[in-house]
Design an enzyme around this catalytic site. Structure first.
Site, PDB file in Angstrom:
ATOM      1  N   THR A   1      -6.180   7.999  -5.209  1.00 16.36           N
ATOM      2  CA  THR A   1      -6.157   7.887  -3.750  1.00 16.36           C
ATOM      3  C   THR A   1      -5.302   8.972  -3.110  1.00 16.36           C
ATOM      4  O   THR A   1      -5.666   9.548  -2.076  1.00 16.36           O
ATOM      5  CB  THR A   1      -5.641   6.499  -3.327  1.00 16.36           C
ATOM      6  OG1 THR A   1      -6.484   5.499  -3.909  1.00 16.36           O
ATOM      7  CG2 THR A   1      -5.665   6.349  -1.810  1.00 16.36           C
TER       8      THR A   1
ATOM      9  N   GLU B   1       0.827  -1.204   0.000  1.00 13.93           N
ATOM     10  CA  GLU B   1       0.000   0.000   0.000  1.00 13.93           C
ATOM     11  C   GLU B   1       0.867   1.263   0.000  1.00 13.93           C
ATOM     12  O   GLU B   1       0.520   2.261  -0.616  1.00 13.93           O
ATOM     13  CB  GLU B   1      -0.920   0.007   1.220  1.00 13.93           C
ATOM     14  CG  GLU B   1      -2.086  -0.959   1.137  1.00 13.93           C
ATOM     15  CD  GLU B   1      -3.174  -0.474   0.204  1.00 13.93           C
ATOM     16  OE1 GLU B   1      -4.253  -0.113   0.662  1.00 13.93           O
ATOM     17  OE2 GLU B   1      -2.917  -0.452  -1.027  1.00 13.93           O
TER      18      GLU B   1
END
Length: 311
Positions: free
Chosen positions: A183, A130
């Site tokens: 994001t 991530e």
């Protein structure tokens, strides 16, 4: 074992009031990886299918393979691996696309090499995927994708993650509109300071949602699915957000909010029939302004990743 094919599921993160601390896994969609041992050391990404050529092929820059590099270093292995990744969800979708890649990568190589680590011990490696993908090693997507179920991240330092029991009749509707939200951008627009009033309100909803799930109190779940901090800011990035949310609520959803960073939206409902109806009305609401969608309906996936094939 010289070959493995594995699957890791998409996820809904934040779950309205639980920014960066709540997430749950879905039955579909999800990413699939194929790993094959090589005689020479090193990881090679042989192919990525479904990304339209957008993801990096360098192993140290891709979420699916960077977790393997760190894993091999951790266990002191020089095993070479050839990787084929099947991306079955769009990038920037709010469905945990990067986390599914990270989880399927770390899960598959751990299985391929005889499970030297437990499933829970794989979580910090998945979080590093991530970090590569979106700049923050958050666990609200990789946690549920790896462990299955509804997951709470109680603390990041030290990392403390646990699962919450959810009602069997609880269903999720996930609707992905054909738009993209980055994001990193969705995190950048968030405010660094929150008022005391909103903090108190959000804490009450967090507690209410957990209690409602554990007690199978659907009314409490519904009352608690309110986000007064993140949703008002991020919703401006999603066309027709208010219209779609109201359509879900009018169709019987317990609550509706942004899935992850968006643009996907999710709703929770009691029973599959209601969840299917909610999917139809949410898609129609997006469609009324010419936005095409893809929708999914499932219970909370309690298993997480799974092996599909070995040789």
């Amino acid at each position: 074992m010289n070959y493995i094919k594995a699957f890791a599921p998409a996820t809904v993160a934040n779950v309205a009031c639980g920014f960066d601390i709540f997430g749950f896994a879905l039955d579909e969609p999800g990413d699939i990886v194929e790993l094959r041992k090589r005689d020479e050391p090193g990881i090679i990404i042989k192919d990525i299918i479904g990304d339209e050529g957008r993801l990096p092929r360098e192993p140290e820059r891709n979420a699916v393979s960077v977790v393997m590099l760190k894993f091999l270093e951790h266990i002191g292995s020089t095993q070479g691996v050839e990787v084929t990744l099947h991306k079955n969800m769009p990038l920037g979708s709010g469905m945990g696309s990067s986390s599914a890649s990270s989880v399927v990568g770390i899960f598959a190589i751990n299985e391929l090499l005889g499970r030297p680590l437990t499933q829970r011990e794989l979580l910090p490696f998945a979080m590093e995927g991530e970090r590569i993908a979106c700049g923050a090693a958050h666990a609200d997507n990789v946690g549920p994708s790896l462990l299955g179920g509804f997951v709470v991240i109680r603390s990041y330092s030290p990392l403390d993650v646990f699962k919450v029991k959810v009602p069997d009749e609880l269903y999720c509707t996930l609707v992905h509109p054909d738009v993209e939200v980055n994001t990193k951008d969705a995190r950048y627009i968030l405010r660094n300071e929150v008022s005391l009033k909103n903090t108190i309100s959000q804490m009450g909803n967090v507690a209410g949602l957990i209690a409602g799930l554990m007690q199978e109190d659907y009314d409490l779940v519904s009352r608690s699915m309110v986000d007064v901090i993140i949703e008002p800011v991020r919703s401006i990035l999603i066309p027709e957000f208010d219209h779609v949310k109201q359509a879900a609520l009018d169709s019987g959803a317990l609550g509706c909010s942004i899935s992850g960073a968006g643009p996907s939206m999710f709703a929770l409902s009691r029973g599959r029939d209601t969840a299917e109806r909610v999917a139809k009305t949410m898609s129609e609401a997006f469609g009324s302004v010419g936005i095409t969608t893809k929708s999914y309906v499932s219970q909370i996936n309690q298993q997480g990743p799974k092996v599909l094939e070995t040789a």
